[in-house]
Design an enzyme around this catalytic site. Sequence first.
Site, mmCIF file in Angstrom:
data_model
loop_
_atom_site.group_PDB
_atom_site.id
_atom_site.type_symbol
_atom_site.label_atom_id
_atom_site.label_comp_id
_atom_site.label_asym_id
_atom_site.label_seq_id
_atom_site.Cartn_x
_atom_site.Cartn_y
_atom_site.Cartn_z
ATOM 1 N N CYS A 188 56.816 -72.279 46.537
ATOM 2 C CA CYS A 188 55.520 -72.724 46.029
ATOM 3 C C CYS A 188 54.840 -73.558 47.116
ATOM 4 C CB CYS A 188 55.585 -73.558 44.769
ATOM 5 S SG CYS A 188 56.216 -72.665 43.371
ATOM 6 N N ARG A 243 55.426 -69.304 51.159
ATOM 7 C CA ARG A 243 56.257 -70.079 50.237
ATOM 8 C C ARG A 243 56.337 -69.455 48.848
ATOM 9 N NH1 ARG A 243 56.913 -75.247 52.606
ATOM 10 N NH2 ARG A 243 57.692 -76.035 50.635
ATOM 11 N N TRP A 272 55.963 -69.331 43.500
ATOM 12 C CA TRP A 272 57.184 -68.536 43.456
ATOM 13 C C TRP A 272 57.814 -68.903 42.121
ATOM 14 C CZ3 TRP A 272 62.519 -69.116 43.055
ATOM 15 C CH2 TRP A 272 63.272 -67.987 43.406
ATOM 16 N N ASN A 321 55.455 -78.185 43.210
ATOM 17 C CA ASN A 321 56.494 -77.405 43.886
ATOM 18 C C ASN A 321 57.819 -78.083 43.556
ATOM 19 O OD1 ASN A 321 58.232 -76.180 45.768
ATOM 20 N ND2 ASN A 321 57.522 -77.474 47.440
ATOM 21 N N GLY A 322 58.753 -77.341 42.962
ATOM 22 C CA GLY A 322 60.044 -77.942 42.614
ATOM 23 C C GLY A 322 60.432 -77.572 41.192
ATOM 24 N N GLU A 325 73.846 -59.709 58.890
ATOM 25 C CA GLU A 325 72.412 -59.996 59.056
ATOM 26 C C GLU A 325 71.602 -58.693 58.934
ATOM 27 O OE1 GLU A 325 70.123 -62.103 59.167
ATOM 28 O OE2 GLU A 325 68.621 -61.570 60.659
ATOM 29 N N LYS A 376 68.704 -57.980 56.092
ATOM 30 C CA LYS A 376 67.331 -57.615 56.449
ATOM 31 C C LYS A 376 66.887 -56.353 55.717
ATOM 32 C CE LYS A 376 65.917 -60.803 59.038
ATOM 33 N NZ LYS A 376 66.734 -61.661 58.176
ATOM 34 N N GLU A 414 66.374 -57.184 51.902
ATOM 35 C CA GLU A 414 65.220 -58.004 51.534
ATOM 36 C C GLU A 414 63.892 -57.299 51.796
ATOM 37 O OE1 GLU A 414 65.286 -61.894 53.414
ATOM 38 O OE2 GLU A 414 65.920 -61.080 55.317
ATOM 39 N N HIS A 457 89.400 -50.819 52.210
ATOM 40 C CA HIS A 457 89.997 -51.559 51.090
ATOM 41 C C HIS A 457 89.014 -51.650 49.917
ATOM 42 C CE1 HIS A 457 93.505 -52.563 53.431
ATOM 43 N NE2 HIS A 457 92.716 -52.987 54.418
HETATM 44 C C1 G6P Z 1 65.104 -67.812 52.530
HETATM 45 C C2 G6P Z 1 64.435 -66.933 53.568
HETATM 46 C C3 G6P Z 1 65.455 -66.491 54.623
HETATM 47 C C4 G6P Z 1 66.154 -67.709 55.229
HETATM 48 C C5 G6P Z 1 66.793 -68.586 54.142
HETATM 49 C C6 G6P Z 1 67.303 -69.905 54.708
HETATM 50 O O1 G6P Z 1 65.969 -67.069 51.753
HETATM 51 O O2 G6P Z 1 63.844 -65.800 52.956
HETATM 52 O O3 G6P Z 1 64.791 -65.757 55.643
HETATM 53 O O4 G6P Z 1 67.136 -67.279 56.119
HETATM 54 O O5 G6P Z 1 65.806 -68.910 53.150
HETATM 55 O O6 G6P Z 1 66.214 -70.633 55.192
HETATM 56 P P1 G6P Z 1 66.302 -71.784 56.266
HETATM 57 O O7 G6P Z 1 64.884 -72.239 56.422
HETATM 58 O O8 G6P Z 1 67.180 -72.852 55.689
HETATM 59 O O9 G6P Z 1 66.850 -71.208 57.513
#
Ligand code: G6P
Length: 591
Positions: A2, A28, A76, A100-101, A459, A463, A466, A482
Amino acid sequence: MCGIIASLSYSDNVSKDLISALERLEYRGYDSAGVAYLDDNSSLKRIRTVGKVQHLKEVLEKQHIKAHTGIGHTRWATHGKVTESNAHPHTADGVAIVHNGIIENYQELKKQLVNEGYIFESETDTEVIAKLIASHIKTGEQFFEAFQKSISELVGTFAIVAIYEKEPDILLGAKKGSPMAVGLSPDKQSGYIASDAVALSTLANELAYLEEGDIVVVRKGRQLSYEIFESNGQSIRRETVPNKVSLDDVSKKGYDSFMLKEIFEEATVARRTYEKFNYDIDISEFDNISIIACGTSYYAGAVAKYWIEDIAKIHVDVEIASEFRYRNPVFAKNSLYIFISQSGETIDTLCAMRLVKEAGIKTLALVNVDTSSIAREADFVLKTEAGVEIGVASTKAFVAQILSLLMLCYKNIDIKAVELSINAVLNGNYDFTRLANKIKNSRSLFYIGRGVSYPIALEGALKIKELSYISAEGYPAGEIKHGPIAIIDENVYTMALAPYDKYFDKTISNTQEILARNGKILLITTSDAKDLLHGIDKNDNVECVFLPPNSPLYLPFSLTTFIHLLAYYTANAKGHDVDKPRNLAKSVTVE
Ligand code: G6P
């Protein structure tokens, strides 16, 4: 998570500032957006739309709004579906707020306010805040006192701003757990409160960051000014710092998305991180290192485990912050705790760090935003030089993180070799569109690797998930037999990360096992392994990609850029918004 913005101005054009800030805050969250403002007669008006900020912008542009005071929000969703009635701002008797929160005691407060006769129109936790302030005003309090009292009754995390139609010349803001910055325009004609420096990049060039429990008032007098109060009500000066985010940082510079622009910055970011690396912590003084993070930052930690154990011979644990903070961790003696976060605001990482600090253990933050909460609270800070990252999926920040972690344990880095690795992928003739079209309709995907290629595989899978919404798993190549091999058939593609290193033969054997079950393979290897593939490249179910050979130390950099581009092209092939994938947000300030 947010984004919030508030503006108070001598000009009647605050809606323009609100919308430009919301466009920059959209990373955000983008489930819905809304503004509330006081019109010419100081009467409160509200406009909310479901979906991205662009919808709100179109509606606002048609209305030719004239307002000196206003607030805005991009959501969000946490409590309540993505609907207009759940969108912020929330209002009550001329008060409007954005938040936000999460307010943890909202059910109790709601009960109490319903008993007082308030009717709730949303499913959110946020609406209680507006009603609570209004209820205190009803008992005769001024706006500031009503706000202060309401804040003291809230349990949870929040950054809140509020306006009130009967006191049109002030903005009020409060911070606990979620970030908040305040600043004035260079001509002192406008004042702003926002979630971050990015929101205010074109609006304020100096900012003060609120500390936990602070309340800020922006007010009109002879000049616009702001004053910050600590939780005990004492006025306090918080240091102002230049807003380093420039217009350039928040523009796509001709690329079709921030994500693509940011991937193409990976080599420059590596060079800058190398040149500006300025930390002389000697990790050999520690017996153990614990790395704690979330998302992509966690995977950067997982890469570093291989390097630090191999090079510095120090035991390394890597842990997800949300798990670490809720178990009862045993702190090993003489340990260094490293917290990795691009944003520096991820609440689980921040709270995990507080737990370690409470135990009297020194903390090192590896962050990309040096004004962030994690940077401000850590004992030591190491800043990555990724620059502003706007694409929700982290890319260039990951490169800066792994390079910084490598530099902690290895002093003789050949940065040219790192740059060459990345540039060879960026400028190579890899047909990503064709590869993306091959994998995009798979029922599910695997990314496999061994050694340091394993966390890169994790990673890669993150990617793909998401951005393309395809179920994808990162797995150690040796572990696939396994269990996961049961999923393999002709509808499943496996991306095998098998550069020519000490694990190469083993990973190739694992791809053979997949091929034997009719699985499809995208083999990502290096050209020095061309003659060692034992005919695997002739198999109709195999597609080979050859990256340039390199020292094993630098192979993760070319693999990273490759998996980032593959994820970008796959999402593109599916027609997805790569910068704003569904259901996600970049800065996760709720648990
Ligand atoms: C969210 C984002 C990711 C990020 C993660 C951790 O899930 O979509 O891309 O890796 O937060 O964020 P940070 O700012 O703590 O690296």
